[in-house]
Write a protein that holds these residues in place. Structure first.
Motif, short mmCIF file in Angstrom:
data_model
loop_
_atom_site.label_atom_id
_atom_site.label_comp_id
_atom_site.label_asym_id
_atom_site.label_seq_id
_atom_site.Cartn_x
_atom_site.Cartn_y
_atom_site.Cartn_z
N ALA A 234 0.83 -1.21 0.00
CA ALA A 234 0.00 0.00 0.00
C ALA A 234 0.86 1.25 0.00
O ALA A 234 0.61 2.21 -0.77
CB ALA A 234 -0.93 -0.01 1.21
N ILE A 235 1.89 1.29 0.85
CA ILE A 235 2.77 2.46 0.93
C ILE A 235 3.50 2.67 -0.39
O ILE A 235 3.61 3.79 -0.90
CB ILE A 235 3.77 2.29 2.09
N THR A 236 4.00 1.58 -0.97
CA THR A 236 4.73 1.68 -2.24
C THR A 236 3.82 2.18 -3.35
O THR A 236 4.22 3.03 -4.16
CB THR A 236 5.34 0.32 -2.61
N ALA A 237 2.60 1.67 -3.39
CA ALA A 237 1.66 2.05 -4.45
C ALA A 237 1.32 3.53 -4.39
O ALA A 237 1.35 4.24 -5.40
CB ALA A 237 0.39 1.21 -4.37
N GLU A 238 1.01 4.04 -3.20
CA GLU A 238 0.58 5.43 -3.12
C GLU A 238 1.74 6.40 -3.32
O GLU A 238 1.53 7.55 -3.69
CB GLU A 238 -0.12 5.71 -1.79
N ARG A 239 2.96 5.95 -3.11
CA ARG A 239 4.12 6.83 -3.32
C ARG A 239 4.62 6.82 -4.76
O ARG A 239 5.15 7.83 -5.24
CB ARG A 239 5.27 6.42 -2.40
N LEU A 240 4.47 5.70 -5.45
CA LEU A 240 5.09 5.58 -6.76
C LEU A 240 4.10 5.54 -7.92
O LEU A 240 4.46 5.90 -9.04
CB LEU A 240 5.96 4.31 -6.81
N ALA A 241 2.88 5.07 -7.69
CA ALA A 241 1.92 4.95 -8.79
C ALA A 241 1.45 6.32 -9.26
O ALA A 241 1.39 7.26 -8.47
CB ALA A 241 0.72 4.11 -8.34
N PRO A 242 1.13 6.46 -10.54
CA PRO A 242 0.54 7.72 -11.02
C PRO A 242 -0.76 8.01 -10.27
O PRO A 242 -1.52 7.09 -9.95
CB PRO A 242 0.27 7.43 -12.50
N GLY A 243 -1.00 9.29 -9.97
CA GLY A 243 -2.20 9.64 -9.22
C GLY A 243 -2.16 9.10 -7.81
O GLY A 243 -3.10 8.42 -7.36
N GLY A 244 -1.08 9.40 -7.10
CA GLY A 244 -0.88 8.86 -5.76
C GLY A 244 -2.01 9.19 -4.80
O GLY A 244 -2.37 8.36 -3.96
N GLU A 245 -2.58 10.39 -4.90
CA GLU A 245 -3.65 10.77 -3.98
C GLU A 245 -4.89 9.92 -4.20
O GLU A 245 -5.56 9.53 -3.24
CB GLU A 245 -3.99 12.25 -4.16
N ARG A 246 -5.19 9.60 -5.47
CA ARG A 246 -6.34 8.73 -5.75
C ARG A 246 -6.08 7.31 -5.22
O ARG A 246 -7.00 6.67 -4.69
CB ARG A 246 -6.62 8.69 -7.25
N VAL A 247 -4.85 6.86 -5.37
CA VAL A 247 -4.48 5.54 -4.85
C VAL A 247 -4.65 5.52 -3.34
O VAL A 247 -5.18 4.56 -2.77
CB VAL A 247 -3.03 5.18 -5.24
N ALA A 248 -4.20 6.59 -2.67
CA ALA A 248 -4.31 6.68 -1.21
C ALA A 248 -5.77 6.63 -0.77
O ALA A 248 -6.11 5.98 0.23
CB ALA A 248 -3.65 7.97 -0.71
N ARG A 249 -6.64 7.30 -1.51
CA ARG A 249 -8.06 7.28 -1.15
C ARG A 249 -8.67 5.90 -1.37
O ARG A 249 -9.52 5.46 -0.59
CB ARG A 249 -8.80 8.33 -1.97
#
Length: 270
Positions: A234-249
């Motif tokens: 989860a931490i890796t995805a929200e930091r590195l994936a495009p649109g990190g804020e959407r991933v975090a939500r």
């Protein structure tokens, strides 16, 4: 005086060395974490009122002092944090290296190490604060059965709060700062103080951004390998994936669902 800039061949060699060291560090920390978790799991836990078990992580062994127990926890905490944070930190360090154009290889490697040390220094401070608070709470729960019975409900509440945090402006701001690393070709100070400050700043933003997810790990089981793997992803995805804020939500929505499940189960058990 700074030496000559790295040649094209030297740049490739330096990059390969950087990736190789990062891979070895990740492997060593992951193995240490797995061994530590397996050892802790074999020791079992203390059955508590409310249908849960107290992890031996927060307990002092008969032949240990509290300082020795704290040191053992901090060592395990740093191995765990290194394994969990390196997947998202390495790309950030890579971009930091790319920003230091015209820097000699020796200086480039030294500055990168300083950034990494400062980053993990912040995590060591968090670990040093977490242990006494958690150990005190564990001791209090051991002495007060009413509090012990309420712990599963409290864990569900913590998970719910962690999920809600994923939608906050506070989370978005720290996540944005954590993702906002130097881009290739930008001008960066090439001195040790600037590198240390950059690592500290990155560590503060990233640890604050990960505070909710780290809290989930603590309440579910700090030595739970499955929980570590999920939180790391989860931490890796929200930091590195495009649109990190959407991933975090999106992660927040899943976490809120998990918190509601834990609450329903805790209330039903009670």
């Amino acid at each position: 005086m700074e030496g000559p800039a790295i040649s094209s061949r030297g740049t490739r060699a330096s990059s390969h060395a950087f990736l190789g060291v990062a891979a070895l560090l990740f492997a060593a920390s992951a193995v240490t974490t797995v061994v530590g978790c397996t050892t802790m799991s074999a020791m079992g836990g203390i059955p508590m009122p409310g249908g849960w078990s107290m992890s031996m992580t927060w307990m002092r062994m008969p032949d240990q002092s509290w300082s020795g127990t704290a040191a053992a926890f901090l060592g395990m905490w740093m191995a765990m944090m290194t394994a969990m944070m390196l997947p998202s930190l390495v790309p950030m360090l890579w971009r930091y290296r790319q920003a230091l154009i015209g820097t000699s290889r020796t200086r480039l490697d030294g500055l990168t190490v300083l950034v990494g040390l400062a980053y993990f220094f912040i995590w060591s401070v968090f670990g040093a604060l977490i242990f006494p608070l958690s150990a005190a709470l564990a001791a209090f729960a051991m002495e007060h059965p009413t509090l012990a019975r309420a712990m599963p409900i409290a864990a569900g509440v913590v998970v719910l709060i962690a999920g809600a945090m994923q939608f906050t402006v506070w989370k978005a701001r720290h996540l944005a700062c954590c993702r906002d690393v130097p881009k290739h070709g930008c001008s960066m100070p090439t001195n040790a103080i600037a590198a240390w400050r950059h690592g500290l700043r990155l560590g503060v933003h990233c640890s604050c951004s990960s505070a909710g997810l780290t809290a989930i790990l603590l309440v579910i089981g700090v030595m739970n390998l499955t929980a570590m793997t999920v939180v790391t992803a989860a931490i890796t995805a929200e930091r590195l994936a495009p649109g990190g804020e959407r991933v975090a939500r999106g992660i927040g929505a899943v976490v809120i669902g998990a918190g509601m499940f834990l609450l329903v189960r805790a209330v039903g058990f009670g």
